[in-house]
Design an enzyme around this catalytic site. Structure first.
Site, PDB file in Angstrom:
ATOM      1  N   PRO A 299       0.815  -1.178   0.061  1.00  0.00           N
ATOM      2  CA  PRO A 299       0.150   0.039  -0.035  1.00  0.00           C
ATOM      3  C   PRO A 299       0.844   1.268  -0.128  1.00  0.00           C
ATOM      4  O   PRO A 299       1.845   1.331   0.490  1.00  0.00           O
ATOM      5  CB  PRO A 299      -0.921   0.007   1.252  1.00  0.00           C
ATOM      6  CG  PRO A 299      -0.757  -1.666   1.657  1.00  0.00           C
ATOM      7  CD  PRO A 299       0.672  -1.831   1.218  1.00  0.00           C
ATOM      8  N   LYS A 300       0.544   2.230  -0.512  1.00  0.00           N
ATOM      9  CA  LYS A 300       1.225   3.554  -0.653  1.00  0.00           C
ATOM     10  C   LYS A 300       0.635   4.353   0.592  1.00  0.00           C
ATOM     11  O   LYS A 300      -0.746   4.959   0.372  1.00  0.00           O
ATOM     12  CB  LYS A 300       0.942   4.417  -2.045  1.00  0.00           C
ATOM     13  CG  LYS A 300       1.583   5.550  -1.911  1.00  0.00           C
ATOM     14  CD  LYS A 300       1.723   6.275  -3.166  1.00  0.00           C
ATOM     15  CE  LYS A 300       2.667   7.391  -3.547  1.00  0.00           C
ATOM     16  NZ  LYS A 300       2.107   8.477  -2.350  1.00  0.00           N
TER      17      LYS A 300
END
Length: 343
Positions: A38-39
């Site tokens: 995930p960012k």
């Protein structure tokens, strides 16, 4: 590009700097050789003690530990002469809150300490650079990730997956947690300080239907600069949420829809003109009768973080159906930042 960021004088040469960047791409890369994470939407941070003192550096080489004193106890978990790359985030009600991060960048130490107690930040590690005086950053990403999970498990570690379907699910499902997309990393590449060759990022294309509540003039009365957008709140009032630029090639068609709504428009204060690029431009309210679909990248607090792109008019939609549900979809399954990190 490497070399654009000045290396902090206090940073030991054993720590690579600046942090590796991600190139924005439209489509998620698939096939062998990719890993996904995930960012996170926070402040990038390199946590290190290579010189003997615990420090936390921003991607621009600025010391951050002063603003996040609650992270100092992490020094007890970090072996001597070690460095981790990660993200500083604040979660409120289970979701990342970028506005809360920005309140920390304040000169008053008393305010910072108070906020550190009320809404503490956390450091989420996603890469190991140096460990116990031994460089790890030259190793392939797959080896670094395995090392991170084995040796640094006492830290909060960002989830990782080798399955592109899992990454696609993150793009689809984690917007309500305040995440900012997905990062894809080449598993066979080392850290490339300041480079973008080994990491890409994908942000989901998000759209929303908004009411056009006003405009800003480029030159009154013939050229419109931006449309001002709103959504209805639970109290039945319209909240100003941001802007959509009016492209020169579409000006005539947009003006045809918009200008008649200047007549008998209600008085309205849109607020924060400087923040949204309207400094010095006269603004006028419109009758809230026109709905447009816009593309946006991120919501910050009660505003679009950046200007939106106007996609189309929605004459088929009732303006009062444009509510905050457009930007804040209900959280499904009770997933929180804490649960994501514990998965």
């Amino acid at each position: 590009m490497p070399g654009e960021v000045e290396r902090p004088a206090e940073l030991d040469e054993i720590v690579p700097f600046p942090p590796m960047e991600a190139e924005l791409v439209r489509d998620l890369p698939t096939g062998e050789g990719w890993a996904y994470e995930p960012k996170w939407d926070g402040f990038r941070g390199v946590l290190e003690n290579a010189s003997g003192e615990l420090r936390l550096w921003s991607r621009n080489g600025r010391p951050l530990l002063r603003y996040f004193p609650e992270l100092r106890p992490l020094g007890e978990l970090l072996p001597k002469r070690s460095a981790l790359d990660g993200e500083i985030v604040i979660a409120i009600d289970g979701a990342v809150d970028f506005d809360a991060m920005q309140t920390r960048l304040h000169p008053a130490e008393s305010r910072i300490n108070r906020l550190a107690g009320e809404i503490p930040a956390r450091f989420i590690a996603f890469d190991v650079l140096v460990w116990k005086g031994k460089p790890q950053w030259q190793k392939p990403q797959a080896e670094r990730r395995a090392f991170l999970e084995r040796e640094a498990s006492a830290f909060d570690l960002s989830p990782a997956a080798g399955d592109p379907d899992a990454a696609t699910a993150w793009l689809d499902d984690l917007e309500h947690l305040g995440l900012d997309g997905v990062v894809a990393k080449r598993v066979d590449r080392p850290v490339e300080p300041g480079g973008r060759g080994a990491v890409v990022k994908v942000k989901p294309e998000r759209t929303a239907d908004c009411v056009v509540v006003g405009l800003r003039w480029k030159s009154k009365p013939d050229r419109i600069a931006t449309l001002l957008l709103g959504l209805y709140g639970d109290n039945g009032e319209i909240d100003y949420v941001g802007t959509a630029a009016v492209a020169a090639g579409r000006h005539a068609a947009i003006a045809e829809h918009v200008l008649p709504l200047l007549e008998e428009a209600p008085d309205r204060n849109f607020g924060e003109p400087n923040r949204w690029g309207g400094s010095g431009l006269e603004q006028q309210p419109l009758r809230p009768e026109l709905v447009v679909e816009v593309r946006y990248d991120k919501v910050q607090g009660n505003r679009f973080r950046h200007g939106t792109k106007l996609l189309r008019f929605r004459p088929d939609k009732d303006p009062r159906s444009c509510t905050w549900a457009e930007l804040r979809p209900p959280r499904e399954g009770g997933l929180t930042v804490e649960a994501l990190l514990d998965a």
